[in-house]
Design an enzyme around this catalytic site. Sequence first.
Site, PDB file in Angstrom:
ATOM      1  N   ASP A 125       0.820  -1.114   0.010  1.00 22.50           N
ATOM      2  CA  ASP A 125      -0.013  -0.115   0.076  1.00 22.50           C
ATOM      3  C   ASP A 125       0.804   1.384   0.010  1.00 22.50           C
ATOM      4  O   ASP A 125       0.332   2.304  -0.794  1.00 22.50           O
ATOM      5  CB  ASP A 125      -1.108  -0.036   1.116  1.00 22.50           C
ATOM      6  N   ASP A 214      11.191  -4.520  -4.355  1.00 24.04           N
ATOM      7  CA  ASP A 214      10.854  -4.226  -2.988  1.00 24.04           C
ATOM      8  C   ASP A 214      11.122  -5.193  -2.108  1.00 24.04           C
ATOM      9  O   ASP A 214      10.333  -6.516  -2.106  1.00 24.04           O
ATOM     10  CB  ASP A 214       9.310  -3.826  -2.995  1.00 24.04           C
TER      11      ASP A 214
HETATM   12  N1  F0G Z   1       7.171  -2.945   1.168  1.00 20.70           N
HETATM   13  C1  F0G Z   1       6.591  -3.973   1.841  1.00 20.70           C
HETATM   14  C2  F0G Z   1       6.315  -5.320   1.044  1.00 20.70           C
HETATM   15  C3  F0G Z   1       5.962  -3.886   2.963  1.00 20.70           C
HETATM   16  O1  F0G Z   1       5.306  -4.818   3.608  1.00 20.70           O
HETATM   17  C4  F0G Z   1       6.090  -2.731   3.724  1.00 20.70           C
HETATM   18  C5  F0G Z   1       5.648  -2.432   5.121  1.00 20.70           C
HETATM   19  C6  F0G Z   1       6.784  -1.237   2.988  1.00 20.70           C
HETATM   20  C7  F0G Z   1       7.321  -1.676   1.699  1.00 20.70           C
HETATM   21  C8  F0G Z   1       7.106  -0.283   3.724  1.00 20.70           C
HETATM   22  O2  F0G Z   1       8.004  -0.443   4.740  1.00 20.70           O
HETATM   23  O3  F0G Z   1       6.877   0.177   6.906  1.00 20.70           O
HETATM   24  O4  F0G Z   1       9.371   0.428   6.825  1.00 20.70           O
HETATM   25  O5  F0G Z   1       7.843   2.003   5.651  1.00 20.70           O
HETATM   26  N2  F0G Z   1       4.949  -3.318   5.380  1.00 20.70           N
HETATM   27  C9  F0G Z   1       4.266  -3.239   6.933  1.00 20.70           C
HETATM   28  C10 F0G Z   1       3.207  -4.359   7.100  1.00 20.70           C
HETATM   29  C11 F0G Z   1       3.962  -1.921   7.372  1.00 20.70           C
HETATM   30  O6  F0G Z   1       2.816  -4.219   8.271  1.00 20.70           O
HETATM   31  O7  F0G Z   1       3.145  -5.207   6.232  1.00 20.70           O
HETATM   32  P1  F0G Z   1       7.963   0.532   6.101  1.00 20.70           P
END
Ligand code: F0G
Length: 458
Positions: A125, A214
């Site tokens: 997201d 990512d």
């Molecule tokens: N990319 C992925 C695949 C993620 O799951 C997340 C964060 C981010 C980027 C962003 O990173 O939080 O360090 O700014 N995911 C968390 C979750 C918040 O709960 O899945 P971030």
Amino acid sequence: MELPFAESWKIKMVEPIRKSTRAEREQWIKEAHYNVFQLKAEQVYIDCITDSGTGAMSDRQWAAMMMGDESYAGASSFFRLKETITRITGFNYVVPTHQGRAAENVLFSYLIKPGDVVPGNSHFDTTKGHIESRKAFAIDCTIDEAKDTQLEIPFKGNVSPEKLEKTLIENKGKVPFIVVTITNNTAGGQPVSMQNLREVRAIADKYGIPVLFDSARFAENAYFIKTREEGYADKTIKEIVKEMFELADGMTMSSKKDGLVNMGGFIATRREDWYEGAKRFCIPFEGYLTYGGMNGRDMDALAVGLDENTEFDNLETRIKQVEYLAQKLDLYGIPYQRPAGGHAIFVDASKILTNVPKEEFPAQTLTVELYLEAGIRGCEIGYILADRDPVTRENRFNGLDLLRLAIPRRVYTNNHMDVIAAALKNVFDRREQITHGVKIVWEAELMRHFTVQLEPVK
Ligand code: F0G
């Protein structure tokens, strides 16, 4: 007798957690507008809202923190981190940032312009947010199989080569890069195979487009390649990780996941132009280039964390715990995205709360029910998180509607998993009686799930 499996660590420090009564939880969730993000952590018994920044650091990581160099410029902590990242990923340019979305913000500020198209596999997201807020479009090219939660295939996070190529052909000149999310969080923590990464690379090369990974859960992805993909059983996690990143131009990283730290992120790349571009935005947004929003001590903890989590034993302990929870749910017949993902179980709410219409957000309703049942906090990865279509402003009901139970790294025992499974079973057993969901009272335009205010539909 064969010895059973056990964790590859022992516990040196503990933190008390507290149960609550149903009456207390009813009051608290009401005050939180039926949005678990608005709860206080002390109102939660077992917290599965995320595996991000919620892990336990090792003794080696805590020890490394004492060596942190807090110099504004040229801190030795930065160079220790950079050396580790380069050794593990092969990328020689490194820009630290305070977390993953900050890495996206910095790099995308350079790479994306209005009208651009960024294809990928179920953009997370924040990734989608950073694309759409720049008036660009995130095109989901995940394989169709990922939408069938009951289908058991080893690499359900894969990119569909056909969809990707079609998107590139239809948007010639508008695609600054392809993003591959490893593991694919939104599709259920599902891995992407090495073969698929190779296919993406080949298509990208054919059209002259760079590839960004990512990489929040890249080590878990490597574990699945080792245990599921032919030809990788005898390779080390570090060898597999190196091979994965050879297929990318660069990575954004949320270190709060597979970096085993509570805060941090970075960009790493082999492209000098990306590095130069990122540098320009890192300084005003994040800070000077040798800290980018991170403390020196945190960079040291991250360097050790990256090394630890690219070792098989640590990953095996983690993934086996998620599998353990999945086996319990199998026992009770509770449907979830199969097979179990790397960091979480994604319970298929639309198959459980069949009496709640989609307009009343079944997965959010299940999230609230589980909290009320036992103080367990999961989170909705479904219709609320999907936000509205930026053009039509309609809710997006075309994806999955899931309750995610994310498991923090090295934090809970399998006894906690038993409690989660039992609580979910209790909700599951009375699913027929749950006929009303929730409605939105207030919402933000982007990433509404964090602050949305809801009310039960009477
Ligand atoms: N990319 C992925 C695949 C993620 O799951 C997340 C964060 C981010 C980027 C962003 O990173 O939080 O360090 O700014 N995911 C968390 C979750 C918040 O709960 O899945 P971030």
